[in-house]
Scaffold this motif. Structure first.
Motif, PDB file in Angstrom:
ATOM      1  N   MET A 148      -2.153   4.677   7.773  1.00  0.00           N
ATOM      2  CA  MET A 148      -0.835   4.231   7.338  1.00  0.00           C
ATOM      3  C   MET A 148       0.137   5.402   7.202  1.00  0.00           C
ATOM      4  N   LEU A 149      -0.405   6.612   7.076  1.00  0.00           N
ATOM      5  CA  LEU A 149       0.386   7.838   7.073  1.00  0.00           C
ATOM      6  C   LEU A 149      -0.097   8.720   8.217  1.00  0.00           C
ATOM      7  N   PRO A 150       0.819   9.320   8.973  1.00  0.00           N
ATOM      8  CA  PRO A 150       0.400  10.119  10.128  1.00  0.00           C
ATOM      9  C   PRO A 150      -0.084  11.524   9.781  1.00  0.00           C
ATOM     10  N   SER A 151       0.215  11.997   8.564  1.00  0.00           N
ATOM     11  CA  SER A 151      -0.153  13.371   8.194  1.00  0.00           C
ATOM     12  C   SER A 151      -0.210  13.498   6.680  1.00  0.00           C
TER      13      SER A 151
ATOM     14  N   LEU B 274      -4.393  10.626  -8.920  1.00  0.00           N
ATOM     15  CA  LEU B 274      -4.329   9.355  -8.195  1.00  0.00           C
ATOM     16  C   LEU B 274      -3.265   9.398  -7.098  1.00  0.00           C
ATOM     17  N   LEU B 275      -2.167  10.091  -7.366  1.00  0.00           N
ATOM     18  CA  LEU B 275      -1.100  10.204  -6.376  1.00  0.00           C
ATOM     19  C   LEU B 275      -1.619  10.809  -5.079  1.00  0.00           C
ATOM     20  N   TYR B 276      -2.344  11.911  -5.187  1.00  0.00           N
ATOM     21  CA  TYR B 276      -2.842  12.575  -3.983  1.00  0.00           C
ATOM     22  C   TYR B 276      -4.053  11.855  -3.394  1.00  0.00           C
ATOM     23  N   PHE B 277      -4.865  11.250  -4.255  1.00  0.00           N
ATOM     24  CA  PHE B 277      -6.025  10.503  -3.764  1.00  0.00           C
ATOM     25  C   PHE B 277      -5.580   9.294  -2.944  1.00  0.00           C
ATOM     26  N   ILE B 278      -4.611   8.536  -3.453  1.00  0.00           N
ATOM     27  CA  ILE B 278      -4.123   7.359  -2.733  1.00  0.00           C
ATOM     28  C   ILE B 278      -3.406   7.777  -1.452  1.00  0.00           C
ATOM     29  N   SER B 279      -2.680   8.891  -1.502  1.00  0.00           N
ATOM     30  CA  SER B 279      -2.042   9.392  -0.285  1.00  0.00           C
ATOM     31  C   SER B 279      -3.091   9.711   0.771  1.00  0.00           C
ATOM     32  N   ALA B 280      -4.205  10.298   0.344  1.00  0.00           N
ATOM     33  CA  ALA B 280      -5.285  10.598   1.279  1.00  0.00           C
ATOM     34  C   ALA B 280      -5.892   9.316   1.852  1.00  0.00           C
ATOM     35  N   LEU B 281      -6.043   8.292   1.005  1.00  0.00           N
ATOM     36  CA  LEU B 281      -6.568   7.012   1.483  1.00  0.00           C
ATOM     37  C   LEU B 281      -5.624   6.375   2.509  1.00  0.00           C
TER      38      LEU B 281
ATOM     39  N   CYS C  93       0.833  -1.217   0.000  1.00  0.00           N
ATOM     40  CA  CYS C  93       0.000   0.000   0.000  1.00  0.00           C
ATOM     41  C   CYS C  93       0.860   1.257   0.000  1.00  0.00           C
ATOM     42  N   LEU C  94       1.877   1.277   0.845  1.00  0.00           N
ATOM     43  CA  LEU C  94       2.732   2.458   0.951  1.00  0.00           C
ATOM     44  C   LEU C  94       3.639   2.631  -0.264  1.00  0.00           C
ATOM     45  N   SER C  95       3.765   1.596  -1.076  1.00  0.00           N
ATOM     46  CA  SER C  95       4.584   1.706  -2.289  1.00  0.00           C
ATOM     47  C   SER C  95       3.825   2.345  -3.452  1.00  0.00           C
TER      48      SER C  95
END
Length: 280
Positions: free
Chosen positions: A225-228, A212-219, A161-163
């Motif tokens: 999985m991401l703190p911020s 998609l880059l920012y959408f997946i980061s938001a997900l 997921c983080l990749s």
């Protein structure tokens, strides 16, 4: 026209951010998870960079270009240096395989075949319009996962997921290269995805990958999985110039790929800071 056969041009220094970022992410996630073989971190990074250099230098060897004899000689020289570099990366990989076993060997074989298949032989997936998809897998998901596995001896769903953001960035960087070279590739009969679909569709795909880059980061943030998201959202400022260049004339688009590489670098720094920020 920029002479892509010159060694420095063929090396594509701006693209080395891909290997550093993807291997660095796998290493970072492994160290966060208390990897038992942290000493392998530098070896993973060096092997990843060597693999990227090899792919870049071999890149033009399978293309049917209308070029001079001196340019053809330079392409052969670049390819030779690329294959030597690939051999060094393979030797480093075999050492890591001796530590981690056959799963890493299988991953390495797929990676080497993928590097060769970009422009080599009958496979030549660049000509088949598959480069952007396979770069997502080979220089994103697999390279990050392989780096993580090398240090830990295991693989987790969270790593996949983080990749995804870096995998999208790898595809975005290659797409920017296709858009930059669109007219030249079209004239030379190099059927990249952008040539097959048309320039304007390629531009829309560029916007889609960014979204998609920012959408997946938001997900990932929503899934804890991401703190911020703050630093990641701020990186959008680095997209201002690349997005403007998408509709510029061919000569002005020469800097599209380096600027996309700069965005990749800025986003990767923000991503690394984000994944490390919650640690004590």
């Amino acid at each position: 026209m920029n002479d892509k056969t010159l060694f420095l041009s063929a090396l594509r220094p701006f693209s080395l951010v891909v290997a550093v970022a993807t291997c660095g992410l796998g290493v970072s996630l492994a160290l966060i998870d208390q990897a038992s073989d942290a000493s392998l971190a530098w070896l993973v990074l060096i092997a990843g960079v060597l693999l990227q250099i090899a792919v870049n230098l071999i890149n033009d060897s399978g293309e049917n270009l209308a070029i001079t004899a001196s340019q053809r000689w330079r392409i052969k020289r670049n390819a030779l240096v690329g294959w030597i570099t690939m051999l060094i990366a393979v030797l480093l990989g075999l050492y890591m395989v001796s530590i981690r076993g056959w799963p890493l060997f299988v991953l390495g074989v797929v990676g080497v075949l993928g590097a060769w298949g970009y422009t080599g032989g009958r496979v030549n997936y660049k000509q088949r319009g598959l480069g952007i998809l396979l770069v997502f897998l080979l220089m994103g998901v697999m390279l990050i996962g392989g780096s993580y596995y090398t240090l830990t001896g295991e693989y987790q769903w969270k790593v996949f997921c983080l990749s995804l953001p870096f995998s999208l960035l790898s595809s975005l960087l290659l797409l920017s290269n296709e858009l930059r070279d669109y007219e030249e590739d079209l004239a030379a009969g190099i059927r990249t995805l952008s040539v097959r679909l048309g320039y304007q569709v390629g531009v829309k795909l560029y916007y889609l990958l960014v979204a998609l880059l920012y959408f997946i980061s938001a997900l990932l943030f929503w899934a804890n999985m991401l703190p911020s998201l703050l630093l990641l959202m701020m990186t959008a400022l680095a997209l201002w110039t690349p997005l403007k260049l998408l509709n510029a004339a061919q000569r002005q688009r020469r800097i599209l790929t380096p600027l996309t590489g700069r965005f990749y670098f800025i986003f990767s720094i923000a991503y690394f800071v984000t994944i490390w920020m919650d640690l004590p």
